[in-house]
Design a protein around this motif. Structure first.
Motif, PDB file in Angstrom:
ATOM      1  N   LYS A 160      65.230  48.793 111.176  1.00  0.00           N
ATOM      2  CA  LYS A 160      64.711  47.594 111.866  1.00  0.00           C
ATOM      3  C   LYS A 160      63.199  47.467 111.683  1.00  0.00           C
ATOM      4  CE  LYS A 160      67.691  45.880 115.505  1.00  0.00           C
ATOM      5  NZ  LYS A 160      67.986  44.692 114.751  1.00  0.00           N
ATOM      6  N   VAL A 161      62.499  48.590 111.762  1.00  0.00           N
ATOM      7  CA  VAL A 161      61.033  48.557 111.636  1.00  0.00           C
ATOM      8  C   VAL A 161      60.649  48.116 110.225  1.00  0.00           C
ATOM      9  CG1 VAL A 161      58.933  49.975 111.676  1.00  0.00           C
ATOM     10  CG2 VAL A 161      60.664  50.249 113.468  1.00  0.00           C
ATOM     11  N   ASN A 162      61.408  48.591 109.232  1.00  0.00           N
ATOM     12  CA  ASN A 162      61.115  48.187 107.843  1.00  0.00           C
ATOM     13  C   ASN A 162      61.344  46.691 107.618  1.00  0.00           C
ATOM     14  OD1 ASN A 162      60.127  50.530 106.670  1.00  0.00           O
ATOM     15  ND2 ASN A 162      62.180  51.367 106.381  1.00  0.00           N
ATOM     16  N   GLU A 163      62.141  46.085 108.471  1.00  0.00           N
ATOM     17  CA  GLU A 163      62.388  44.639 108.329  1.00  0.00           C
ATOM     18  C   GLU A 163      61.292  43.784 108.978  1.00  0.00           C
ATOM     19  OE1 GLU A 163      67.232  45.253 108.457  1.00  0.00           O
ATOM     20  OE2 GLU A 163      66.232  44.259 110.134  1.00  0.00           O
ATOM     21  N   TYR A 174      42.584  42.661 109.603  1.00  0.00           N
ATOM     22  CA  TYR A 174      42.879  44.067 109.945  1.00  0.00           C
ATOM     23  C   TYR A 174      44.370  44.185 110.290  1.00  0.00           C
ATOM     24  CZ  TYR A 174      37.938  43.153 110.903  1.00  0.00           C
ATOM     25  OH  TYR A 174      36.647  42.712 110.836  1.00  0.00           O
ATOM     26  N   PHE A 175      45.167  44.570 109.312  1.00  0.00           N
ATOM     27  CA  PHE A 175      46.618  44.648 109.521  1.00  0.00           C
ATOM     28  C   PHE A 175      47.121  46.053 109.173  1.00  0.00           C
ATOM     29  CE2 PHE A 175      45.590  40.244 108.586  1.00  0.00           C
ATOM     30  CZ  PHE A 175      46.309  39.531 109.537  1.00  0.00           C
ATOM     31  N   ILE A 176      48.040  46.558 109.976  1.00  0.00           N
ATOM     32  CA  ILE A 176      48.622  47.889 109.708  1.00  0.00           C
ATOM     33  C   ILE A 176      50.146  47.782 109.833  1.00  0.00           C
ATOM     34  CG2 ILE A 176      48.802  50.298 110.519  1.00  0.00           C
ATOM     35  CD1 ILE A 176      45.947  50.100 111.545  1.00  0.00           C
ATOM     36  N   GLN A 177      50.848  48.441 108.912  1.00  0.00           N
ATOM     37  CA  GLN A 177      52.319  48.438 108.986  1.00  0.00           C
ATOM     38  C   GLN A 177      52.781  49.150 110.259  1.00  0.00           C
ATOM     39  OE1 GLN A 177      53.089  50.725 105.426  1.00  0.00           O
ATOM     40  NE2 GLN A 177      53.544  48.899 104.237  1.00  0.00           N
ATOM     41  N   PRO A 178      53.852  48.662 110.882  1.00  0.00           N
ATOM     42  CA  PRO A 178      54.429  49.436 111.989  1.00  0.00           C
ATOM     43  C   PRO A 178      54.866  50.800 111.456  1.00  0.00           C
ATOM     44  CG  PRO A 178      55.789  47.514 111.456  1.00  0.00           C
ATOM     45  CD  PRO A 178      54.563  47.428 110.599  1.00  0.00           C
ATOM     46  N   LEU A 231      58.187  58.043 108.320  1.00  0.00           N
ATOM     47  CA  LEU A 231      59.503  57.467 107.971  1.00  0.00           C
ATOM     48  C   LEU A 231      59.408  55.975 107.673  1.00  0.00           C
ATOM     49  CD1 LEU A 231      61.794  59.122 110.672  1.00  0.00           C
ATOM     50  CD2 LEU A 231      61.168  59.977 108.424  1.00  0.00           C
ATOM     51  N   ALA A 232      58.402  55.330 108.247  1.00  0.00           N
ATOM     52  CA  ALA A 232      58.195  53.898 107.978  1.00  0.00           C
ATOM     53  C   ALA A 232      56.709  53.604 108.116  1.00  0.00           C
ATOM     54  CB  ALA A 232      58.972  53.046 108.990  1.00  0.00           C
ATOM     55  N   GLY A 233      56.229  52.661 107.306  1.00  0.00           N
ATOM     56  CA  GLY A 233      54.837  52.201 107.442  1.00  0.00           C
ATOM     57  C   GLY A 233      53.828  53.240 107.013  1.00  0.00           C
TER      58      GLY A 233
END
Ligand code: NAD
Length: 468
Positions: free
Chosen positions: A293-296, A352-356, A336-338
């Motif tokens: 879900k986080v990757n989506e 300023y953006f960061i992946q979850p 595991l993600a981001g």
């Protein structure tokens, strides 16, 4: 009004990295002027019948509702949060804060104690005078009004400072208050830096009650200054909240809500859970579904109506979060993600953006699991039984909130009672009844906001004893 020193600060839009306006860099002279104005307005405002104050405040709430779109857009530009979130949560809550305390004051009462045949005691709850209210950047208008509304309803005049990172909706609120006919001096909004304008509020001898929301570090400094001056203090501070997932939970509901409670507002809500504890039999299934879900999740321009994840509030905070992701790797965590910054195209290319980010394999006592990151970063940890997860959950210096996911209500009651935190949600998150006590234990603060508790905080008790 221009600042006494005629100095201004840059205000940056986090989604673009560009300066988009200037704000006053106020100093102690501006605070002194604001306190004078508040002290002058106090006798008349505090002497008004409660319903007259209430009517003014309801007018303010009505105007906030009318200006919903304008305020939501301003909040989104200033903070980097998705405009849809500002429109559905932040701004409606700001008007609710005014409406709630405007009506609560009509029901506020005090106690009487009779000594049969001897005396009657009654307790006055008197407005205190000039209140200082200082709020952070993560829920700008929401938290600003959460302090100002009860202070005004109780009959105080206010000197208030929003975060220098997100001043825009506070500025718009000052215009709204003028339109609503709030008398001059009743609410004085001062802009500027924490260490300068903020600290001048704390130090001012005529401000004897202070409501502060922000970091534990600033809270400690405030307590140090205000303590010896015997100021009344409410401190709402940092957190490192646990989400506890038992294997018997409603899986889909727990999954959906835990994604939200981890990453809403880019994880920059004091009530976001950043440590997710999962009972062993459900660990792999939950982890895999959560990561999927986080990757989506898609990060986008906060002003785009479809965006659910926006920008981090500032470059400095962006760097702090990235440094914690590096630390997690050094401490042996597996990403595991981001884990990476995000480059968007077009208008937001310098934002300023960061992946979850989801991390596993860390010890509960490591720094990543102990210190507040306040960004889109969570850790996953398996647990064996109730006793173990209670120990894990209580292992940090913080004690703000927790969620528990289980279909076994008896267990939920027992675990909730053993958690050392001020707010526990069972099978839900961020469901807020404004009458309930809100605040943290341990290093998450002192005092409680919300309901009559807030009105008690903003009044001084006086007992009157009459011989019968
Ligand atoms: P911060 O402590 O840096 O700043 C908060 C406010 O205090 C700002 O308006 C700032 O200008 C002011 N300030 C800074 N130094 C000051 C000083 N010396 N004297 C007086 N005022 C000063 O916090 P922040 O980075 O703006 O906010 C994030 C923090 O707030 C996080 O730790 C988060 O957990 C916490 N928070 C807590 C709650 C809660 O209800 N417990 C809610 C939201 C945010």
């Amino acid at each position: 009004m221009a600042p006494a020193g005629n100095k201004y600060l840059d205000n940056i839009e986090p989604a673009t990295g560009n300066v988009y306006c200037k704000i006053p860099d106020s100093d102690n002279k501006d605070i002194a002027n604001a306190v004078n104005a508040a002290a002058t307005a106090f006798p008349e405002w505090s002497a008004l019948p409660a319903d007259a104050r209430s009517n003014r405040m309801i007018k303010i709430a009505d105007i906030i509702d009318r200006k919903l779109d304008e305020l939501a857009r301003a909040e989104s530009i200033d903070n980097g949060k998705p405009v849809s979130l500002a429109r559905s949560v932040d701004i409606p809550r700001a008007s609710s804060n005014f409406r709630f305390f405007a009506t609560a004051i009509l029901h506020f009462s005090s106690e009487a104690h009779t000594m049969e045949g001897e005396a009657l005691n009654y307790t006055n709850r008197l407005p205190i005078g000039v209140a200082g209210c200082i709020s952070p950047w993560n829920l700008p208008l929401y938290l600003f009004t959460w302090k100002i509304a009860p202070a005004l309803a109780a009959g105080n005049c206010v000197v208030a400072k929003p975060s220098e990172l997100t001043p825009m909706t506070a500025y718009l609120l000052s215009e709204i208050c003028m339109e609503a006919g709030l008398p001059p001096g009743v609410l004085n909004i001062v802009h500027g830096l924490g260490a300068k304008a903020g600290q001048a509020i704390i130090e001012h001898p005529e401000i004897s009650v202070i409501s502060f929301t922000g970091s534990t570090k600033t809270g400690q400094l405030i307590a140090k200054i205000a303590g010896p001056m015997f100021k009344k203090l409410s401190l709402e501070l940092g957190g490192k909240n646990p989400n506890i997932i038992f294997a018997d939970c409603d899986f889909d509901e727990a999954l959906k809500t835990t994604v939200r409670s981890s990453f809403q507002n880019q994880g920059q809500i004091c009530l976001c859970g950043s440590r997710i504890f999962i009972e062993k039999p459900a660990y792999e299934k939950f982890r895999d579904a959560f990561v999927k879900k986080v990757n989506e999740m898609r990060i986008g321009d906060p002003l785009d109506e479809s965006t659910k994840s926006g920008a981090i509030v500032s470059k400095q905070h962006f760097e702090k979060i990235m440094s914690y992701i590096d630390l997690a790797k050094q401490e042996g965590g597996a990403i595991l993600a981001g884990g990476k910054p995000v480059s968007l195209e077009g208008r937001c290319e310098n934002g300023y953006f960061i992946q979850p980010t989801v991390i596993e394999g860390l010890d509960v006592s490591c720094r990543t699991n102990q210190e507040e990151i306040f960004g889109p970063v969570v850790t996953l940890t398996p647990f064996e039984n109730e006793e173990e997860v209670i120990r894990y959950a209580n292992s940090t210096q913080y004690g703000l909130s927790a969620t528990i996911w289980t279909e076994n209500l008896k267990r939920a009651h027992l675990v909730a009672k053993k958690l050392k935190c001020g707010i526990v949600w069972v099978n839900c998150w961020l469901v807020r009844d404004l009458r309930t006590p809100f605040g943290g234990m341990k290093q998450s603060g002192i005092g409680r906001e919300g309901g009559f508790e807030a009105l008690r905080f903003f009044t001084e008790m006086q007992n009157v004893c009459i011989k019968l």
